[in-house]
Design a protein around this motif. Structure first.
Motif, PDB file in Angstrom:
ATOM      1  N   GLU A  43       7.939  -1.861  -2.439  1.00 34.00           N
ATOM      2  CA  GLU A  43       7.606  -2.731  -3.569  1.00 34.00           C
ATOM      3  C   GLU A  43       6.089  -2.875  -3.714  1.00 34.00           C
ATOM      4  O   GLU A  43       5.533  -2.787  -4.816  1.00 34.00           O
ATOM      5  N   LEU A  44       5.401  -3.088  -2.589  1.00 40.48           N
ATOM      6  CA  LEU A  44       3.951  -3.226  -2.629  1.00 40.48           C
ATOM      7  C   LEU A  44       3.265  -1.914  -2.997  1.00 40.48           C
ATOM      8  O   LEU A  44       2.265  -1.909  -3.723  1.00 40.48           O
ATOM      9  N   LEU A  45       3.795  -0.800  -2.502  1.00 37.00           N
ATOM     10  CA  LEU A  45       3.235   0.498  -2.864  1.00 37.00           C
ATOM     11  C   LEU A  45       3.329   0.733  -4.362  1.00 37.00           C
ATOM     12  O   LEU A  45       2.383   1.210  -5.008  1.00 37.00           O
ATOM     13  N   ALA A  46       4.469   0.413  -4.936  1.00 34.90           N
ATOM     14  CA  ALA A  46       4.658   0.584  -6.383  1.00 34.90           C
ATOM     15  C   ALA A  46       3.712  -0.325  -7.157  1.00 34.90           C
ATOM     16  O   ALA A  46       3.100   0.080  -8.156  1.00 34.90           O
ATOM     17  N   GLY A  59      -9.158   7.029  -2.718  1.00 35.46           N
ATOM     18  CA  GLY A  59      -9.497   5.762  -2.083  1.00 35.46           C
ATOM     19  C   GLY A  59      -8.356   4.762  -2.041  1.00 35.46           C
ATOM     20  O   GLY A  59      -8.581   3.547  -2.014  1.00 35.46           O
ATOM     21  N   ALA A  60      -7.121   5.267  -1.962  1.00 36.84           N
ATOM     22  CA  ALA A  60      -5.945   4.382  -2.026  1.00 36.84           C
ATOM     23  C   ALA A  60      -5.934   3.334  -0.924  1.00 36.84           C
ATOM     24  O   ALA A  60      -5.483   2.200  -1.135  1.00 36.84           O
ATOM     25  N   LEU A  61      -6.436   3.669   0.267  1.00 38.77           N
ATOM     26  CA  LEU A  61      -6.368   2.731   1.382  1.00 38.77           C
ATOM     27  C   LEU A  61      -7.360   1.578   1.249  1.00 38.77           C
ATOM     28  O   LEU A  61      -7.340   0.652   2.060  1.00 38.77           O
ATOM     29  N   ARG A  62      -8.203   1.611   0.223  1.00 40.60           N
ATOM     30  CA  ARG A  62      -9.072   0.465  -0.040  1.00 40.60           C
ATOM     31  C   ARG A  62      -8.299  -0.667  -0.711  1.00 40.60           C
ATOM     32  O   ARG A  62      -8.766  -1.802  -0.753  1.00 40.60           O
ATOM     33  N   ASN A  63      -7.142  -0.345  -1.248  1.00 37.18           N
ATOM     34  CA  ASN A  63      -6.333  -1.335  -1.950  1.00 37.18           C
ATOM     35  C   ASN A  63      -5.606  -2.219  -0.934  1.00 37.18           C
ATOM     36  O   ASN A  63      -4.804  -1.730  -0.141  1.00 37.18           O
ATOM     37  N   PRO A  64      -5.865  -3.537  -0.939  1.00 35.46           N
ATOM     38  CA  PRO A  64      -5.202  -4.417   0.031  1.00 35.46           C
ATOM     39  C   PRO A  64      -3.676  -4.333  -0.033  1.00 35.46           C
ATOM     40  O   PRO A  64      -3.008  -4.498   0.999  1.00 35.46           O
ATOM     41  N   GLY A  84       4.814   7.084  -3.280  1.00 37.63           N
ATOM     42  CA  GLY A  84       4.319   7.098  -1.912  1.00 37.63           C
ATOM     43  C   GLY A  84       2.963   7.751  -1.772  1.00 37.63           C
ATOM     44  O   GLY A  84       2.303   8.116  -2.754  1.00 37.63           O
ATOM     45  N   LEU A  85       2.526   7.917  -0.528  1.00 36.34           N
ATOM     46  CA  LEU A  85       1.224   8.498  -0.217  1.00 36.34           C
ATOM     47  C   LEU A  85       1.361   9.458   0.957  1.00 36.34           C
ATOM     48  O   LEU A  85       2.181   9.252   1.858  1.00 36.34           O
ATOM     49  N   ALA A 142       9.336   4.221   4.429  1.00 38.67           N
ATOM     50  CA  ALA A 142       8.756   3.338   3.420  1.00 38.67           C
ATOM     51  C   ALA A 142       7.979   4.093   2.347  1.00 38.67           C
ATOM     52  O   ALA A 142       7.385   3.460   1.462  1.00 38.67           O
ATOM     53  N   GLY A 143       7.936   5.415   2.410  1.00 36.46           N
ATOM     54  CA  GLY A 143       7.268   6.192   1.373  1.00 36.46           C
ATOM     55  C   GLY A 143       5.927   6.780   1.762  1.00 36.46           C
ATOM     56  O   GLY A 143       5.232   7.349   0.917  1.00 36.46           O
ATOM     57  N   PHE A 144       5.561   6.654   3.031  1.00 41.56           N
ATOM     58  CA  PHE A 144       4.313   7.261   3.509  1.00 41.56           C
ATOM     59  C   PHE A 144       4.642   8.582   4.200  1.00 41.56           C
ATOM     60  O   PHE A 144       5.342   8.596   5.220  1.00 41.56           O
ATOM     61  N   GLU A 145       4.134   9.680   3.666  1.00 39.22           N
ATOM     62  CA  GLU A 145       4.329  10.985   4.296  1.00 39.22           C
ATOM     63  C   GLU A 145       3.212  11.174   5.315  1.00 39.22           C
ATOM     64  O   GLU A 145       2.028  11.210   4.963  1.00 39.22           O
TER      65      GLU A 145
END
Length: 579
Positions: A399-402, A335-340, A409-410, A436-439
């Motif tokens: 930075e926000l992903l971390a 559910g990572a995409l629920r995180n603002p 990343g995701l 930016a770290g999104f695969e």
């Protein structure tokens, strides 16, 4: 470059830059001939109730009529001025904005199986009733459920009806909507629960098309419905070959004197699917084709035609936009995409300038930072996720992903519409997001499946079939159309909305939107819609990409090419052919 849309600009309407249009009026009108319209995908709906792509507006213009509609015109103000269509006139509301009374035109007919038949008030009410049919979702029903007195109750009762033709027909024929009164065959009265400054605009939507009693014998837009198609416009369906061609011919029940908006010069309209953009342009230039359906003119071609001084090219800013939808309901990645913070990282990561260039440059698109594009009341100059030159900020996204707990990343799945610019756009998005770290796993999806079967099916979101999806949106009507962007995409009342792909809802934004719709002060409405935009984008369910300008082009034989803003193209029903 940043742009600000003022209330005055919205009142002025859509910006139309015509180049050399005077020649379109040089000849006298001619009747007859076959207009060949070229598209990549087929007409995805014949029925006005189910969801359809914006391009289908041109088809519905030809085969259906509504109480109110718009004129095809080169004049920006006329394009957005509501005009009487099936109604004799545009009424002024009474009862402090809560009552609208319409008188129907005489001579406006159905091509019914037993011969031409006058459209009556009961047909108007029946058309609204079909919007509540639970067998196939109608996203536009949300515009009317809490607005028209008794409509929500009628829809609620319909939800309990057995999903068979017989049961649904019986429910409609034995029921009434309290707020849609039919005191005579040619009079319809709407009673509203609250004043809404865009109700007249809502009545221009194809979903408000009246319905003849015969359509109750078929499921909405079923093969049987299509085989027994009944038109009230100047054209009707003669033949249909799926994924190949729809042929329209004159509706013999249509009376020109009853229709102030459509001249119906050509005898036949062929809508041909499966044509790629380059091939379509070649056919238009050779005379083998006349107009485009769902095809964007390739940027390289536009630049060449402009250099050549081709008078058949024009542009239309119709409030269209592109965005990425974010799936906030699936369990993918726990559910990572629920995180603002993750959604904000996506907004920082995307290189919007690259999308502008992929579409052909600033003449064709402008970076977008909110949910309301250029030309829509509510668009304003703000950047909640600023990046240098709109090129993305990779470090801020990382930075926000971390901070959200994903320093490595995701991995995300992104289906895309495999037609037109879809593949090229998806590759540009993949490149910037991966930095930016999104695969990103790209999943090409055939155009006929993308919206009707994949994205508008909520189970696919819930089951994690997709994480991100590039999507487009055009306002449902020209002019002050903020509601037609906000309500279907960014509100959720407990019933899955067709185009709110992940059931996004924000009560604070809803409350402000209600005030924006109720006020009669345009400047106040503009400020309130600005506030709605800012509330939504603080907790973003989407990544706004660009405001898009539509480039229009047509073949040399096409005369009287008049933009129909609600269809985003030239009006098939008002052109004639010089060949």
């Amino acid at each position: 470059m940043k742009h600000r849309t003022s209330a005055k600009m919205v009142l002025a309407g859509l910006t139309l830059a015509l180049m050399g249009s005077a020649g379109a009026f040089a000849q006298e009108a001619q009747t007859g001939g076959t207009l060949r319209v070229l598209g990549t995908a087929e007409v995805d709906r014949f029925d006005t109730v189910p969801p359809a792509t914006a391009d289908t507006g041109s088809f519905f213009r030809a085969v259906s009529r509504q109480l109110i509609n718009f004129a095809a015109s080169t004049d920006a103000e006329e394009q957005i001025a509501p005009q009487a269509d099936l109604a004799e006139s545009v009424p002024t509301p009474t009862d402090e904005g809560l009552t609208y009374t319409f008188t129907l035109r005489q001579g406006a007919n159905w091509d019914a199986p037993d011969g031409p038949r006058q459209i009556v008030a009961a047909d108007v009410e029946r058309g609204f009733m079909r919007l509540c049919n639970p067998s196939i979702p109608a996203p536009a029903v949300s515009y009317f459920e809490d607005l028209i007195v008794g409509f929500a109750e009628f829809c609620s009762g319909f939800a309990d009806v057995e999903p068979t033709v017989e049961a649904m027909k019986a429910y409609i024929e034995s029921s009434d909507v309290e707020g849609i009164e039919t005191p005579s065959e040619n009079t319809v009265v709407f009673k509203l629960r609250y004043a809404a400054n865009d109700f007249i605009y809502l009545l221009t939507l194809p979903v408000t098309t009246p319905a003849p009693v015969e359509v109750l014998d078929y499921l909405p837009d079923s093969p049987e419905y299509r085989e027994n198609f009944i038109s009230n416009g100047p054209y009707t369906v003669e033949s249909y070959v799926p994924d190949t061609q729809v042929t329209l011919v004159r509706n013999q029940a249509w009376e020109a004197a009853s229709d102030p908006l459509r001249k119906a010069y050509v005898d036949t309209i062929e809508i041909i699917a499966g044509v790629q953009p380059d091939a379509a342009m070649q056919q238009l230039q050779s005379g083998d084709g006349d107009m485009l359906y769902d095809i964007n003119v390739p940027p390289v071609t536009v630049q060449m035609l402009t250099m050549q001084g081709d008078e058949k090219i024009s542009t239309l800013a119709e409030g269209a936009s592109r965005m990425i939808w974010i799936n906030t309901v699936s369990e993918n990645n726990d559910g990572a995409l629920r995180n603002p913070l993750v959604r904000q990282a996506l907004n920082y990561a995307v290189n919007k300038a690259a999308i502008v260039q992929q579409l052909g440059g600033p003449e064709f698109a402008t970076p977008l930072n909110g949910i309301f594009p250029l030309g829509i009341l509510g668009h304003h100059d703000f950047e909640p996720y600023p990046t240098p030159n709109s090129e993305g900020d990779v470090e801020k996204a990382k930075e926000l992903l971390a901070e959200a707990g994903y320093p490595d990343g995701l991995s995300l799945k992104m289906p895309f519409r495999n037609a037109g610019n879809g593949a090229a756009e998806a590759q540009v998005l993949q490149a910037s997001l991966q930095e930016a770290g999104f695969e990103i796993e790209l999943i090409p999806t055939p155009a006929p499946d993308f919206y009707p079967r994949l994205i508008t099916n909520f189970d696919n979101a819930l089951n994690g079939v997709w994480d991100l999806v590039p999507s487009g949106w055009s306002p449902d009507w020209p002019g002050g159309a903020a509601r037609s962007i906000f309500q279907p995409q960014y509100t959720y009342d407990g019933t899955h909305g067709t185009f709110n792909f992940s059931d996004y809802n924000n009560e604070a934004a809803n409350e402000v939107a209600d005030r924006a719709l109720a006020t009669s002060d345009l400047a106040e409405a503009e400020q309130l819609w600005n506030e709605v935009d800012e509330i939504v984008m603080a907790d973003p369910p989407t990544v706004p990409l660009i405001s898009q300008t539509t480039v229009l082009y047509h073949g040399a034989a096409v005369q009287n090419f008049l933009p129909y803003a609600a269809g985003g193209n030239g009006d098939w029903t008002n052109v004639w052919l010089s060949r």
